[in-house]
Design an enzyme around this catalytic site. Structure first.
Site, PDB file in Angstrom:
ATOM      1  N   LYS A   9      37.315  44.553  42.128  1.00 20.98           N
ATOM      2  CA  LYS A   9      37.577  44.004  43.477  1.00 20.98           C
ATOM      3  C   LYS A   9      37.802  45.409  44.747  1.00 20.98           C
ATOM      4  O   LYS A   9      37.554  46.365  44.007  1.00 20.98           O
ATOM      5  CB  LYS A   9      39.014  43.290  43.996  1.00 20.98           C
ATOM      6  CG  LYS A   9      38.907  41.791  43.819  1.00 20.98           C
ATOM      7  CD  LYS A   9      40.236  40.854  43.436  1.00 20.98           C
ATOM      8  CE  LYS A   9      40.316  40.103  42.813  1.00 20.98           C
ATOM      9  NZ  LYS A   9      41.263  38.969  43.387  1.00 20.98           N
ATOM     10  N   TYR A  49      35.938  30.968  46.644  1.00 25.58           N
ATOM     11  CA  TYR A  49      37.133  30.653  46.192  1.00 25.58           C
ATOM     12  C   TYR A  49      37.606  29.273  47.027  1.00 25.58           C
ATOM     13  O   TYR A  49      39.235  29.069  47.342  1.00 25.58           O
ATOM     14  CB  TYR A  49      37.874  32.004  47.031  1.00 25.58           C
ATOM     15  CG  TYR A  49      38.210  33.295  45.984  1.00 25.58           C
ATOM     16  CD1 TYR A  49      39.573  33.308  44.367  1.00 25.58           C
ATOM     17  CD2 TYR A  49      38.063  35.104  46.225  1.00 25.58           C
ATOM     18  CE1 TYR A  49      39.768  34.197  43.959  1.00 25.58           C
ATOM     19  CE2 TYR A  49      38.490  36.074  45.158  1.00 25.58           C
ATOM     20  CZ  TYR A  49      39.087  35.186  44.930  1.00 25.58           C
ATOM     21  OH  TYR A  49      39.354  36.645  43.873  1.00 25.58           O
ATOM     22  N   PHE A  57      47.314  32.055  51.453  1.00 25.14           N
ATOM     23  CA  PHE A  57      46.655  33.205  51.643  1.00 25.14           C
ATOM     24  C   PHE A  57      44.961  33.089  51.453  1.00 25.14           C
ATOM     25  O   PHE A  57      44.470  33.873  51.570  1.00 25.14           O
ATOM     26  CB  PHE A  57      47.230  34.031  50.618  1.00 25.14           C
ATOM     27  CG  PHE A  57      46.982  33.695  48.802  1.00 25.14           C
ATOM     28  CD1 PHE A  57      45.768  33.404  48.574  1.00 25.14           C
ATOM     29  CD2 PHE A  57      47.382  31.913  48.703  1.00 25.14           C
ATOM     30  CE1 PHE A  57      45.148  32.389  47.143  1.00 25.14           C
ATOM     31  CE2 PHE A  57      47.244  31.394  47.391  1.00 25.14           C
ATOM     32  CZ  PHE A  57      46.036  31.928  46.894  1.00 25.14           C
ATOM     33  N   ARG A 102      46.199  45.190  36.406  1.00 20.33           N
ATOM     34  CA  ARG A 102      47.793  45.022  37.889  1.00 20.33           C
ATOM     35  C   ARG A 102      48.350  46.087  37.867  1.00 20.33           C
ATOM     36  O   ARG A 102      48.548  46.312  38.386  1.00 20.33           O
ATOM     37  CB  ARG A 102      47.213  43.759  37.441  1.00 20.33           C
ATOM     38  CG  ARG A 102      46.044  42.999  38.467  1.00 20.33           C
ATOM     39  CD  ARG A 102      46.462  41.221  38.285  1.00 20.33           C
ATOM     40  NE  ARG A 102      45.336  41.246  39.404  1.00 20.33           N
ATOM     41  CZ  ARG A 102      44.837  39.609  38.662  1.00 20.33           C
ATOM     42  NH1 ARG A 102      45.610  38.971  37.948  1.00 20.33           N
ATOM     43  NH2 ARG A 102      44.083  38.884  40.052  1.00 20.33           N
ATOM     44  N   ASN A 112      44.465  43.207  44.388  1.00 21.92           N
ATOM     45  CA  ASN A 112      45.094  43.485  42.937  1.00 21.92           C
ATOM     46  C   ASN A 112      44.070  43.715  41.935  1.00 21.92           C
ATOM     47  O   ASN A 112      44.237  43.803  40.879  1.00 21.92           O
ATOM     48  CB  ASN A 112      45.714  42.427  42.743  1.00 21.92           C
ATOM     49  CG  ASN A 112      44.996  40.926  42.377  1.00 21.92           C
ATOM     50  OD1 ASN A 112      43.719  40.982  42.529  1.00 21.92           O
ATOM     51  ND2 ASN A 112      45.556  39.582  42.239  1.00 21.92           N
ATOM     52  N   HIS A 115      39.467  40.383  39.851  1.00 22.96           N
ATOM     53  CA  HIS A 115      39.503  39.350  38.773  1.00 22.96           C
ATOM     54  C   HIS A 115      39.379  38.782  37.616  1.00 22.96           C
ATOM     55  O   HIS A 115      38.373  39.387  37.799  1.00 22.96           O
ATOM     56  CB  HIS A 115      38.687  38.515  39.997  1.00 22.96           C
ATOM     57  CG  HIS A 115      38.300  37.106  39.654  1.00 22.96           C
ATOM     58  ND1 HIS A 115      38.781  35.567  39.690  1.00 22.96           N
ATOM     59  CD2 HIS A 115      37.067  36.087  38.381  1.00 22.96           C
ATOM     60  CE1 HIS A 115      38.640  35.276  40.025  1.00 22.96           C
ATOM     61  NE2 HIS A 115      37.007  34.566  38.784  1.00 22.96           N
ATOM     62  N   GLU A 126      31.531  30.715  37.331  1.00 20.41           N
ATOM     63  CA  GLU A 126      31.658  31.739  38.309  1.00 20.41           C
ATOM     64  C   GLU A 126      30.861  32.672  38.198  1.00 20.41           C
ATOM     65  O   GLU A 126      29.867  33.172  38.628  1.00 20.41           O
ATOM     66  CB  GLU A 126      32.766  32.515  37.923  1.00 20.41           C
ATOM     67  CG  GLU A 126      34.345  31.634  38.819  1.00 20.41           C
ATOM     68  CD  GLU A 126      35.314  32.474  37.846  1.00 20.41           C
ATOM     69  OE1 GLU A 126      36.696  31.566  39.399  1.00 20.41           O
ATOM     70  OE2 GLU A 126      35.563  33.225  37.542  1.00 20.41           O
TER      71      GLU A 126
HETATM   72  N1  UDP Z   1      46.090  35.692  46.280  1.00 23.13           N
HETATM   73  C1  UDP Z   1      46.872  35.974  46.941  1.00 23.13           C
HETATM   74  N2  UDP Z   1      48.393  35.198  47.678  1.00 23.13           N
HETATM   75  C2  UDP Z   1      48.851  35.136  46.614  1.00 23.13           C
HETATM   76  C3  UDP Z   1      47.775  34.617  45.680  1.00 23.13           C
HETATM   77  C4  UDP Z   1      47.337  35.516  45.079  1.00 23.13           C
HETATM   78  O1  UDP Z   1      47.009  37.034  48.188  1.00 23.13           O
HETATM   79  O2  UDP Z   1      49.819  34.260  46.662  1.00 23.13           O
HETATM   80  C5  UDP Z   1      44.836  36.258  45.866  1.00 23.13           C
HETATM   81  C6  UDP Z   1      45.095  37.316  45.235  1.00 23.13           C
HETATM   82  O3  UDP Z   1      43.770  38.642  45.595  1.00 23.13           O
HETATM   83  C7  UDP Z   1      44.670  36.574  43.893  1.00 23.13           C
HETATM   84  C8  UDP Z   1      43.573  35.605  44.501  1.00 23.13           C
HETATM   85  O4  UDP Z   1      44.317  35.034  45.296  1.00 23.13           O
HETATM   86  O5  UDP Z   1      44.183  37.466  42.846  1.00 23.13           O
HETATM   87  C9  UDP Z   1      43.138  33.649  43.668  1.00 23.13           C
HETATM   88  O6  UDP Z   1      44.517  33.931  43.382  1.00 23.13           O
HETATM   89  P1  UDP Z   1      45.067  33.377  41.869  1.00 23.13           P
HETATM   90  O7  UDP Z   1      46.061  32.480  42.362  1.00 23.13           O
HETATM   91  O8  UDP Z   1      43.708  32.519  41.450  1.00 23.13           O
HETATM   92  O9  UDP Z   1      45.318  34.603  40.641  1.00 23.13           O
HETATM   93  P2  UDP Z   1      44.361  35.037  40.177  1.00 23.13           P
HETATM   94  O10 UDP Z   1      43.463  34.121  39.236  1.00 23.13           O
HETATM   95  O11 UDP Z   1      43.155  36.215  40.616  1.00 23.13           O
HETATM   96  O12 UDP Z   1      45.540  35.716  38.852  1.00 23.13           O
HETATM   97 MG    MG Z   2      42.319  33.177  39.809  1.00 26.14          MG
END
Ligand code: UDP
Ligand code: MG
Length: 138
Positions: A9, A49, A57, A102, A112, A115, A126
Site C-alpha cells: 500500500k 473496496y 472508514f 503489519r 497497514n 492488502h 481482485e
Molecule cells: N480499515 C480502516 N479502519 C478499520 C478497518 C479497516 O481504515 O477499522 C482499512 C484498512 O486499510 C484495511 C482496509 O480498510 O486494510 C480493508 O479492511 P478489511 O476489514 O478488509 O481488512 P484487511 O482485509 O485489509 O485486513
Molecule cells: Mg479485506
C-alpha cells in the site's frame, strides 16, 4: 497451485520498504507471478473496496489508497490465500502477531502497509481487477 492477490500500500511505497516486504514474501515461499506499480484513481480504489462502501472508514480509506502509488502482485503457493493473510497479520497492527508484516511495518489500522485477498472468490475477482492474462509469468 493457489493464487492470491497482494498490494503493497501507499504508506509502504512512500517509506521505501517495498524491498523489505518483497523479501519476506519470497522468503516465505511465494512465487510472484505478476507485479506492477500503479497509482489508483479514487474511482478505481472505490471499485476495489466496494464491499466496504458505507462503513465509517471508507472515505478516508479511498483517499489514502489513491494518495500515491502501490505495488500490485499475484502470489502463488500452496495455500497462498491463507498463508499470505497469516504473513500480513491482523488488520490492526496493535493486534498483529510478532513476525508479521503489519506488526513490523504498519503505521495504524488504516495505513497497514499490505492488502491480501480473504477467500477464493475475492482472490479471483481482485486478480482480474488489476491484471490481464498477458501479465502472468508461470
Ligand atoms: N480499515 C480502516 N479502519 C478499520 C478497518 C479497516 O481504515 O477499522 C482499512 C484498512 O486499510 C484495511 C482496509 O480498510 O486494510 C480493508 O479492511 P478489511 O476489514 O478488509 O481488512 P484487511 O482485509 O485489509 O485486513
Ligand atoms: Mg479485506
Amino acid at each position: 497451485m493457489e493464487k492470491t492477490f497482494a498490494i503493497i500500500k501507499p504508506d509502504a511505497v512512500e517509506r521505501r520498504i517495498t524491498g523489505k516486504i518483497i523479501s519476506k514474501i519470497e522468503e516465505s515461499g511465494f512465487n510472484i507471478v505478476a507485479m506492477k506499480k500503479i497509482w489508483l484513481t479514487k474511482k478505481e480504489a472505490e471499485g476495489f473496496y466496494a464491499v466496504h462502501k458505507g462503513k465509517p472508514f471508507f472515505e478516508s480509506l479511498i483517499n489514502y489508497m489513491s494518495s500515491g502509488p502501490c505495488i500490485a502482485m499475484v502470489l502463488e503457493k500452496e495455500n497462498a490465500i491463507a498463508d499470505w493473510r497469516k504473513l500480513m497479520g491482523a488488520t490492526n497492527p496493535a493486534n498483529a502477531e510478532a513476525g508479521t508484516i503489519r506488526k513490523e511495518f504498519a503505521i495504524d489500522v488504516e495505513k497497514n502497509s499490505v492488502h491480501g485477498s480473504d477467500a477464493v472468490d475475492t482472490a479471483k475477482y481482485e486478480i482480474s481487477y488489476f491484471f490481464s492474462n498477458l501479465e502472468f509469468c508461470e
